[in-house]
Motif scaffolding. Structure first.
Motif, PDB file in Angstrom:
ATOM      1  N   LEU A 139       1.323  -1.611  -0.081  1.00 60.50           N
ATOM      2  CA  LEU A 139       0.019   0.449  -0.380  1.00 60.50           C
ATOM      3  C   LEU A 139       0.585   1.407   0.433  1.00 60.50           C
ATOM      4  CD1 LEU A 139      -2.477  -1.100   2.367  1.00 60.50           C
ATOM      5  CD2 LEU A 139      -2.526  -0.752  -0.710  1.00 60.50           C
ATOM      6  N   LEU A 140       2.073   1.557   1.115  1.00 56.28           N
ATOM      7  CA  LEU A 140       2.742   2.414   0.689  1.00 56.28           C
ATOM      8  C   LEU A 140       3.582   2.856  -0.117  1.00 56.28           C
ATOM      9  CD1 LEU A 140       3.564   5.055   2.068  1.00 56.28           C
ATOM     10  CD2 LEU A 140       5.816   3.286   3.270  1.00 56.28           C
ATOM     11  N   ARG A 141       3.896   1.551  -1.151  1.00 59.14           N
ATOM     12  CA  ARG A 141       4.315   1.328  -2.503  1.00 59.14           C
ATOM     13  C   ARG A 141       3.198   2.425  -3.207  1.00 59.14           C
ATOM     14  NH1 ARG A 141       5.992  -3.537  -3.436  1.00 59.14           N
ATOM     15  NH2 ARG A 141       7.038  -3.135  -5.713  1.00 59.14           N
ATOM     16  N   GLY A 142       2.252   1.909  -3.267  1.00 62.58           N
ATOM     17  CA  GLY A 142       0.962   2.503  -4.127  1.00 62.58           C
ATOM     18  C   GLY A 142       1.025   3.906  -3.811  1.00 62.58           C
ATOM     19  N   GLU A 143       0.996   4.135  -2.839  1.00 65.84           N
ATOM     20  CA  GLU A 143       1.124   5.638  -2.508  1.00 65.84           C
ATOM     21  C   GLU A 143       2.299   6.025  -2.931  1.00 65.84           C
ATOM     22  OE1 GLU A 143       0.820   8.362   1.470  1.00 65.84           O
ATOM     23  OE2 GLU A 143       0.018   6.624   2.047  1.00 65.84           O
ATOM     24  N   ILE A 144       3.181   5.849  -3.400  1.00 68.24           N
ATOM     25  CA  ILE A 144       4.363   6.779  -3.308  1.00 68.24           C
ATOM     26  C   ILE A 144       4.759   6.586  -5.376  1.00 68.24           C
ATOM     27  CG2 ILE A 144       6.795   6.573  -3.821  1.00 68.24           C
ATOM     28  CD1 ILE A 144       7.176   5.797  -0.538  1.00 68.24           C
ATOM     29  N   ALA A 145       4.030   5.692  -5.237  1.00 70.68           N
ATOM     30  CA  ALA A 145       4.321   5.795  -6.991  1.00 70.68           C
ATOM     31  C   ALA A 145       3.214   6.579  -7.345  1.00 70.68           C
ATOM     32  CB  ALA A 145       3.963   4.539  -7.351  1.00 70.68           C
ATOM     33  N   ARG A 146       2.052   7.150  -6.768  1.00 70.39           N
ATOM     34  CA  ARG A 146       0.925   7.491  -7.261  1.00 70.39           C
ATOM     35  C   ARG A 146       0.730   9.043  -6.802  1.00 70.39           C
ATOM     36  NH1 ARG A 146      -1.761   2.782  -5.781  1.00 70.39           N
ATOM     37  NH2 ARG A 146      -2.639   3.527  -3.894  1.00 70.39           N
ATOM     38  N   ALA A 147       2.350   9.326  -5.538  1.00 72.42           N
ATOM     39  CA  ALA A 147       2.190  11.095  -4.997  1.00 72.42           C
ATOM     40  C   ALA A 147       1.860  11.900  -5.934  1.00 72.42           C
ATOM     41  CB  ALA A 147       3.783  10.841  -4.659  1.00 72.42           C
ATOM     42  N   GLU A 148       1.113  13.186  -5.752  1.00 70.15           N
ATOM     43  CA  GLU A 148       0.840  13.772  -6.715  1.00 70.15           C
ATOM     44  C   GLU A 148       1.553  15.347  -6.794  1.00 70.15           C
ATOM     45  OE1 GLU A 148      -3.103  15.182  -6.322  1.00 70.15           O
ATOM     46  OE2 GLU A 148      -3.916  13.608  -6.730  1.00 70.15           O
ATOM     47  N   ASP A 149       2.441  15.588  -5.910  1.00 62.45           N
ATOM     48  CA  ASP A 149       3.048  15.955  -5.812  1.00 62.45           C
ATOM     49  C   ASP A 149       4.324  16.105  -4.771  1.00 62.45           C
ATOM     50  OD1 ASP A 149       2.607  17.204  -3.744  1.00 62.45           O
ATOM     51  OD2 ASP A 149       0.788  18.446  -4.403  1.00 62.45           O
ATOM     52  N   THR A 150       5.287  16.937  -4.856  1.00 58.38           N
ATOM     53  CA  THR A 150       6.596  16.914  -3.951  1.00 58.38           C
ATOM     54  C   THR A 150       6.011  16.711  -2.107  1.00 58.38           C
ATOM     55  OG1 THR A 150       7.338  18.697  -3.407  1.00 58.38           O
ATOM     56  CG2 THR A 150       8.163  18.228  -4.993  1.00 58.38           C
ATOM     57  N   ASP A 151       4.901  17.528  -2.416  1.00 54.05           N
ATOM     58  CA  ASP A 151       4.900  17.490  -0.648  1.00 54.05           C
ATOM     59  C   ASP A 151       3.994  16.069  -0.298  1.00 54.05           C
ATOM     60  OD1 ASP A 151       5.413  19.603   0.184  1.00 54.05           O
ATOM     61  OD2 ASP A 151       4.031  20.906  -0.017  1.00 54.05           O
ATOM     62  N   ALA A 152       3.487  15.316  -0.890  1.00 56.78           N
ATOM     63  CA  ALA A 152       2.855  14.031  -0.970  1.00 56.78           C
ATOM     64  C   ALA A 152       3.555  13.113  -0.942  1.00 56.78           C
ATOM     65  CB  ALA A 152       2.047  13.329  -2.345  1.00 56.78           C
ATOM     66  N   LEU A 153       4.303  13.291  -2.146  1.00 55.30           N
ATOM     67  CA  LEU A 153       6.070  11.675  -1.549  1.00 55.30           C
ATOM     68  C   LEU A 153       7.157  12.221  -0.622  1.00 55.30           C
ATOM     69  CD1 LEU A 153       7.362   9.653  -3.084  1.00 55.30           C
ATOM     70  CD2 LEU A 153       9.330  11.779  -4.100  1.00 55.30           C
ATOM     71  N   ASP A 248      16.704  14.477  -0.196  1.00 54.21           N
ATOM     72  CA  ASP A 248      16.823  13.971   1.314  1.00 54.21           C
ATOM     73  C   ASP A 248      15.981  14.424   2.217  1.00 54.21           C
ATOM     74  OD1 ASP A 248      19.624  14.375   2.971  1.00 54.21           O
ATOM     75  OD2 ASP A 248      18.559  16.860   2.843  1.00 54.21           O
ATOM     76  N   ARG A 249      14.496  15.505   1.721  1.00 52.86           N
ATOM     77  CA  ARG A 249      13.767  15.747   2.841  1.00 52.86           C
ATOM     78  C   ARG A 249      12.421  14.221   2.523  1.00 52.86           C
ATOM     79  NH1 ARG A 249       9.945  19.323  -0.729  1.00 52.86           N
ATOM     80  NH2 ARG A 249       8.219  19.638   1.398  1.00 52.86           N
ATOM     81  N   CYS A 250      12.933  13.356   2.141  1.00 53.30           N
ATOM     82  CA  CYS A 250      12.200  12.042   2.065  1.00 53.30           C
ATOM     83  C   CYS A 250      12.700  11.115   3.197  1.00 53.30           C
ATOM     84  CB  CYS A 250      11.602  11.535   0.661  1.00 53.30           C
ATOM     85  SG  CYS A 250      10.679  12.283  -0.686  1.00 53.30           S
ATOM     86  N   GLY A 251      13.766  11.446   3.557  1.00 53.63           N
ATOM     87  CA  GLY A 251      14.573  10.558   4.923  1.00 53.63           C
ATOM     88  C   GLY A 251      15.587  10.280   3.813  1.00 53.63           C
ATOM     89  N   LEU A 252      15.792  10.029   2.470  1.00 53.13           N
ATOM     90  CA  LEU A 252      16.057   8.840   1.592  1.00 53.13           C
ATOM     91  C   LEU A 252      18.266   9.529   1.442  1.00 53.13           C
ATOM     92  CD1 LEU A 252      13.511   7.185  -0.226  1.00 53.13           C
ATOM     93  CD2 LEU A 252      15.038   6.624   1.525  1.00 53.13           C
ATOM     94  N   HIS A 253      19.008  10.062   1.647  1.00 54.11           N
ATOM     95  CA  HIS A 253      20.252  10.593   1.734  1.00 54.11           C
ATOM     96  C   HIS A 253      20.886   9.881   0.946  1.00 54.11           C
ATOM     97  CE1 HIS A 253      18.081  12.760   5.144  1.00 54.11           C
ATOM     98  NE2 HIS A 253      18.618  11.953   6.114  1.00 54.11           N
ATOM     99  N   ALA A 254      22.115  11.144  -0.187  1.00 52.27           N
ATOM    100  CA  ALA A 254      22.072  10.879  -0.808  1.00 52.27           C
ATOM    101  C   ALA A 254      24.167  10.038  -0.318  1.00 52.27           C
ATOM    102  CB  ALA A 254      23.156  11.722  -1.509  1.00 52.27           C
ATOM    103  N   ASP A 255      24.838   9.232  -1.339  1.00 53.31           N
ATOM    104  CA  ASP A 255      25.661   8.367   0.024  1.00 53.31           C
ATOM    105  C   ASP A 255      26.669   9.176  -0.043  1.00 53.31           C
ATOM    106  OD1 ASP A 255      27.735   6.583   0.629  1.00 53.31           O
ATOM    107  OD2 ASP A 255      28.451   7.252  -1.997  1.00 53.31           O
ATOM    108  N   ASP A 256      27.595   9.620   1.297  1.00 54.11           N
ATOM    109  CA  ASP A 256      28.789  10.834   1.573  1.00 54.11           C
ATOM    110  C   ASP A 256      29.583  10.077   1.664  1.00 54.11           C
ATOM    111  OD1 ASP A 256      28.809   8.316   3.450  1.00 54.11           O
ATOM    112  OD2 ASP A 256      28.166   9.062   5.243  1.00 54.11           O
ATOM    113  N   LYS A 257      29.831   9.166   0.520  1.00 57.30           N
ATOM    114  CA  LYS A 257      31.405   9.215  -0.110  1.00 57.30           C
ATOM    115  C   LYS A 257      31.365  10.221  -1.673  1.00 57.30           C
ATOM    116  CE  LYS A 257      32.426   5.166   2.756  1.00 57.30           C
ATOM    117  NZ  LYS A 257      31.258   5.288   3.442  1.00 57.30           N
TER     118      LYS A 257
END
Length: 465
Positions: A139-153, A248-257
């Motif tokens: 259900l969460l993956r479906g919600e992510i895939a259908r997020a209408e804008d950045t705030d929803a994502l 990064d706003r989503c809590g998925l941070h880029a590789d620090d290396k």
């Protein structure tokens, strides 16, 4: 406390294992009345339609309601006039989690499953995949895939930590939790790329690298990325910078290396990638060649043109250069798995252990070499080990030891990070053995010792002849 070993979820099983039997099949000239009879006889909600050149169509109960009964057509209408064709199909080796994401993305509830040669084996339905323990992840993956804008994502991704904790508390196997988390994270990356937009509309591909690409992510995992396509490097890196800012706003941070498509080193036109690969193979001691080749073998397209795949191309090129493959093996066995020595003798406390560096990475590196030599790319560590044993590139005992220790260390790592999440801490790979129970300390010590033993065997004797 026991580790969560119990649930081997449908989400992480190949869809071929989930089929209930062959699907009812008919030809395109069959009437819908006969097709409906085949559905009833076969106790199915669909019938597959054999088309020329091996293609497939599909007629479902929903099609009968909407396209026949709903518009007043009779039962003598040929299925060719009301079926969906060509039907979207998936390979038998596709994981259940990935199959459901395909369903969500295309708005379908069932997918024909085909063999490596394109033969229909049956049909997998969404109900075959929605186990109670993982229903929330789908259900969460479906919600992510259908997020209408950045705030929803961002709002959807904020639920990823609680999803991970829920799976762990439900005793879903650690390797399954990692795979589910990887697929959810990749869906977030894909949607972020879409939401940021691509003004050039030129052929391009966004690649995931590392643990997410191998389906081995944990809460501490970074989002490693690369880009390939026809845009200019400046355009690509600008686009990637915006994507990573959103992630990064989503809590998925880029590789620090620095393994990021926002850097020119990881954003190249396809031709330049191929040129770079040839250069790294020609001089594997320069420009971090072995590191870059290993990252590309692990890569997986998260968004974009599948024809721009780099993993398969890199693996194929590596197999043509066995001397470079041997260097990958040497790198994998030189940095031994180990438990740091007890330096604080007076306090009688063991040093903290980085489970990733001191245990998991050596297994990942050996599996990457073995899987590449066996003809694989973009596969998980357990899959690489299994295929390497099947093809004689690893001794059966060595493959078993590495597979079992990888599982054990993943359990310890995930448990440690989930407990950190419960305490509101940032997840890390560094474990204090004093905080582990006696069983977990013993498992950790034995796993690292056994990995080091396999490394010594491969270093001295090499792989099986």
């Amino acid at each position: 406390m026991n580790e969560p070993l119990v649930v081997r979820d449908a989400a992480m099983r190949p869809v071929a294992d989930l089929l209930r039997g062959p699907a009812p099949t008919c030809g395109p000239d069959t009437t819908v009345a006969e097709a409906a009879r085949l559905m009833t006889t076969g106790r199915a909600r669909y019938v597959l339609v054999s088309l020329p050149a091996g293609a497939l169509g599909i007629l479902t109960e929903g099609d009968l309601r909407r396209r026949v009964l709903g518009v007043g057509r009779g039962g003598d209408v040929p299925v060719a006039q009301v079926m969906t064709a060509p039907a979207l199909t998936i390979a038998a080796s596709t994981l259940g989690a990935d199959a459901l994401l395909v369903m969500l993305a295309h708005g379908v509830r069932r997918l024909p499953v085909v063999s490596a040669t394109g033969e229909p084996l049956g049909v997998v339905e969404d109900t075959d995949l929605l186990a109670n323990a993982t229903r929330g992840s789908f259900l969460l993956r479906g919600e992510i895939a259908r997020a209408e804008d950045t705030d929803a994502l961002v709002a959807a991704c904020a639920r990823i930590p609680s999803l991970t904790l829920g799976l762990w508390r439900a005793r879903v196997a650690a390797l399954d939790v990692s795979a589910i988390l990887s697929v959810v994270a990749e869906a977030a990356v894909r949607r972020a790329v879409e939401l940021v937009g691509d003004e050039t509309r030129s052929p391009a591909a966004w690649f995931g690298l590392g643990s997410i690409a191998r389906r081995e992510a944990v809460p501490s995992s970074d989002v490693d990325s690369a880009w390939s396509g026809d845009e200019t490097v400046d355009t690509a890196t600008t686009h990637a910078t915006a994507v990573h800012a959103l992630l990064d706003r989503c809590g998925l941070h880029a590789d620090d290396k620095g393994a990021s498509a926002a850097r020119p080193r990881f954003a190249r036109p396809t031709g330049r990638w191929h040129t770079a690969i040839e250069g790294w193979l020609a001089d594997p001691f320069a420009d971090q060649a072995l590191v870059m080749l290993g990252m590309l073998v692990d890569s997986r397209i998260a968004y974009g043109d599948p024809a721009l795949d780099l993993a398969g191309h890199t693996a194929q090129m590596l197999r043509s250069r066995p001397e470079v493959l041997r260097l990958l093996l040497r790198e994998a066995v030189e940095e031994k798995a180990r438990i740091p020595a007890r330096r604080r003798i007076v306090a009688r406390r063991p040093e903290p252990v980085d489970v990733k560096v001191h245990g998991l990475s050596p297994v990942v590196n050996i599996a990457r070499w073995a899987g590449t030599a066996a003809g694989l790319a973009s596969e998980s560590t357990p899959t690489r080990l299994r295929v390497a044993v099947e093809r004689g590139l690893l001794a059966a005992d060595d493959g078993r030891v590495l597979g079992e220790t990888f599982d054990v260390l993943t359990q310890i790592r995930l448990r440690h990070q989930c407990e950190q999440l419960e305490r509101g801490q940032t997840p890390t790979d560094v474990v204090d053995p004093q905080l582990l129970g006696p069983l977990q300390r013993s498992l950790l010590s034995n796993a690292v010792r056994e990995i080091a033993g396999v490394q010594r065997t491969l270093a001295y004797a090499g792989p099986p002849a």
